[in-house]
Enzyme design. Structure first.
Site, PDB file in Angstrom:
ATOM      1  N   CYS A  85     -13.004  22.707 -16.723  1.00  0.00           N
ATOM      2  CA  CYS A  85     -12.625  22.026 -17.966  1.00  0.00           C
ATOM      3  C   CYS A  85     -12.298  23.004 -19.090  1.00  0.00           C
ATOM      4  O   CYS A  85     -11.750  22.604 -20.108  1.00  0.00           O
ATOM      5  CB  CYS A  85     -13.721  21.058 -18.392  1.00  0.00           C
ATOM      6  N   CYS A 207     -19.515   8.292 -20.442  1.00  0.00           N
ATOM      7  CA  CYS A 207     -18.711   9.246 -19.665  1.00  0.00           C
ATOM      8  C   CYS A 207     -17.310   9.379 -20.269  1.00  0.00           C
ATOM      9  O   CYS A 207     -16.765   8.416 -20.809  1.00  0.00           O
ATOM     10  CB  CYS A 207     -18.558   8.772 -18.222  1.00  0.00           C
ATOM     11  N   SER A 208     -16.712  10.539 -20.107  1.00  0.00           N
ATOM     12  CA  SER A 208     -15.340  10.747 -20.583  1.00  0.00           C
ATOM     13  C   SER A 208     -14.342  10.124 -19.613  1.00  0.00           C
ATOM     14  O   SER A 208     -14.711   9.609 -18.555  1.00  0.00           O
ATOM     15  CB  SER A 208     -15.060  12.233 -20.799  1.00  0.00           C
ATOM     16  N   LYS A 329     -13.963  11.366 -24.878  1.00  0.00           N
ATOM     17  CA  LYS A 329     -14.414   9.972 -24.721  1.00  0.00           C
ATOM     18  C   LYS A 329     -13.280   8.986 -24.984  1.00  0.00           C
ATOM     19  O   LYS A 329     -13.141   8.002 -24.251  1.00  0.00           O
ATOM     20  CB  LYS A 329     -15.576   9.735 -25.689  1.00  0.00           C
ATOM     21  N   HIS A 333      -9.607  12.885 -21.399  1.00  0.00           N
ATOM     22  CA  HIS A 333      -9.883  14.191 -20.797  1.00  0.00           C
ATOM     23  C   HIS A 333      -8.828  14.488 -19.727  1.00  0.00           C
ATOM     24  O   HIS A 333      -8.964  14.113 -18.571  1.00  0.00           O
ATOM     25  CB  HIS A 333     -11.298  14.198 -20.210  1.00  0.00           C
TER      26      HIS A 333
END
Lengths: 386, 386
Positions: A85, A207-208, A329, A333
């Site tokens: 990431c 969670c994203s 979020k 992502h």
């Protein structure tokens, strides 16, 4: 080393972009950044491209060369970076170092990712390869790793599920103000708390997202910048640090050493401290991550991240807005693009071009990414160069 | 910029390494290079890792961080590069630039690849993603692309199938002298000519291998080098250049512009010309490629690559030995590792530690990689720094 500025920035819409290819996204943001910088494409001397899953999900490696070809500047050096990431941020950092060290005058940093393909199970499996493959085989993937950290933080500091949910509610609110965001719908703390559980205590809204998107910026020496863009953005610091790459061998479950080491180096470079930051984009892969991050970045003392969110410190209008873009979020992502997407947000905010989500008195921005368990962290600091 | 030297080098056995993992290969060559350099592992400040297929064939991204963890130095910056077959060379170049520009004093460049997994069809499919995915879908993969170039070269310059076969015979001979080589068996020109056809005029022995392997080198400023290794190797030049990323849009089928641009820059940096090179490692992905390369690198005039091989110019003992390691043909092609494997060979030869395959009077070495159709080329030049 020379001082470096960003003179051009562009971003695609982020979301589920079924009709868009990697080539198409590269063309949009690469050409967009060139136009925004007011330079000719022939001035660009090198491309630094961040991408994680192009080989696996779009059957295309060598995306540096593909980008150079697609943008009509095939003869220049062009390469691809991957650091889970942190991919996009690492690409930007390498472009920064090249310009700072006079290797090139004009460099293009691009992050691009296409994750929404036919088979989401395959996408999730591919993304899991950013974590230690041994731990992955026994089921310790991202949500379960960060759930352990959440549980440890709750146990040690009294952080509550409601405080985690407040991170999500805030970032959904911020995303609702960002026309490029993947999710523009607002969710309440109650919505977040009642979402299906993914890995206790992290529910679906903790969670994203799995997002397609791209962003690009153009860098040049600060002393040349004003000739191209009226509002150049100066890069004050660029730092990266590592940490053990398995969860099992971590020194702490409530703090990320790679963040602490990277931000310490960044504050030294910038000759600034956390009190000087106007706003930050930080890696909220899960709600707990944002809470741990704002502590590790020195914005609040260790253990006080939950109460800080509850008190509105990090909300647009608060003293130190965090993830006004919507973050991972709500903006989304797009893994290899996210680090450059954060820098796009810093540029737009510092230019005071951010519309409804504009941070008032935005003077100094900090962007922060994590990669893996986390095993790597990057920190960049920017200020208005005009 | 500071002058830079290599003070440590290590290489694994190359071949079908069924029992070895990426982690295992990283540990072998990383620790080997540290020992060879005579430094403590704690002195290393950054890792530059080249790998192409680890995500897809070993389910592991973020290999920079994995390498740092595996070598017991997890806190340092570590990142992965991918530029198809130029991957390893690009990683080395970035490490070189960082040391030359005083970002770090000690950097480790590693190339690692594990391609022989259960399913060779899958490996070949994964490797094909280094080429343009659009051309790949219509069947224009590496062998058929380079077969077009071979046909064009034969048509324009009278290059013969026998001359192509002589490249393979020579590199098999060189490989037979290299204890690390994937193939140590010699094949005659007749053997090569009678091998099964892959893509006319390229038969099986005209193609490089699918190899597992790794190599690593440690770089530091030249002025510090002598304190660590008695025979440091100086980096005289490091250059990279691009070219259009599809076969259909190439300017020429008989010459690679990316090579010409990269080598011109490298000769300028080194203040040397082709006549100064003692020996070279060049990207012989197919036999025709080596012939085109020795022309593009300026070793012989355009069109005279075939006769030069026939006359023994590039054979061990000839005036300019090429691929004395065995090259991609016999030492093997561990894709992301090959560029650093070439540099390992340059170091060992310039230290005069190459045993049976030692080039006499080895003073200046050139290494050259291609990536894709090719869409990227790297050139490095080294000399004894002692």
């Amino acid at each position: 080393m020379r001082k470096v500025a960003i003179i051009g920035a562009a971003q695609s819409k982020w979301g589920v972009l079924t009709e868009r290819t990697l080539h198409d996204l590269i063309a949009e943001v690469g050409n967009g950044a060139i136009r925004n910088a007011g330079i000719s494409r022939g001035a660009i001397q090198a491309i630094y491209l961040g991408n994680v899953a192009g080989g696996e999900l779009s059957q295309q490696f060598t995306l540096g060369s593909v980008a150079a070809h697609t943008l009509g500047i095939p003869n220049i050096p062009a390469q691809r970076y991957e650091a889970a990431c942190s991919t996009g941020a690492v690409s930007f950092r390498e472009a920064y170092l090249a310009v700072a060290n006079s290797v090139y005058d004009f460099a293009l940093a691009i992050g691009v990712e296409k994750l929404n393909v036919n088979d989401m199970d395959r996408t999730v499996e591919v993304l899991s390869r950013g974590f230690d493959s041994g731990e992955g085989r026994v089921g310790l993937l991202a949500p379960s790793q960060y759930a352990l950290y959440a549980t440890a933080h709750m146990h040690k500091y009294g952080t509550t599920r409601e405080q985690l949910a407040m991170v999500a509610e805030k970032n959904y609110y911020h995303g609702s103000l960002n026309p490029d965001a993947h999710i523009r719908k607002r969710y309440s703390v109650e919505d977040v708390l009642h979402a299906p559980m993914i890995s206790d205590p992290l529910g679906r809204h903790d969670c994203s997202l799995v997002t397609d998107g791209a962003a690009a910026v153009i860098l040049c020496p600060l002393e040349m910048a004003q000739a191209y863009h009226a509002r150049p953005i100066e890069v004050l610091a660029s730092a990266v640090a590592g940490e053990t790459s398995t969860s099992a061998s971590r020194e702490s479950y409530v703090s990320f050493g790679c963040t602490r080491r990277a931000v310490e180096a960044a504050y030294q470079q910038a000759k600034l401290g956390p009190g000087d930051i106007s706003f930050a984009e930080t890696h909220d892969c899960f709600t707990i991550t944002e809470i741990i991050n704002i502590e590790d970045l020195g914005f609040v003392p260790k253990g006080e991240g939950g109460p800080a969110v509850q008190d509105g410190l990090t909300r647009l209008g608060g003293r130190l807005p965090v993830n006004v873009s919507g973050g991972l979020k709500a903006k989304g992502h797009a893994v290899g693009a996210t680090g450059i997407g954060q820098i796009y947000e810093a540029v737009i905010q510092l230019r005071h071009e951010a519309g409804e989500r504009q941070v008032s008195n935005a003077e100094v921005a900090l962007t922060h990414m994590l990669g893996g368990s986390p095993a790597i962290s990057t920190v960049h600091i920017f200020q208005r160069g005009y």
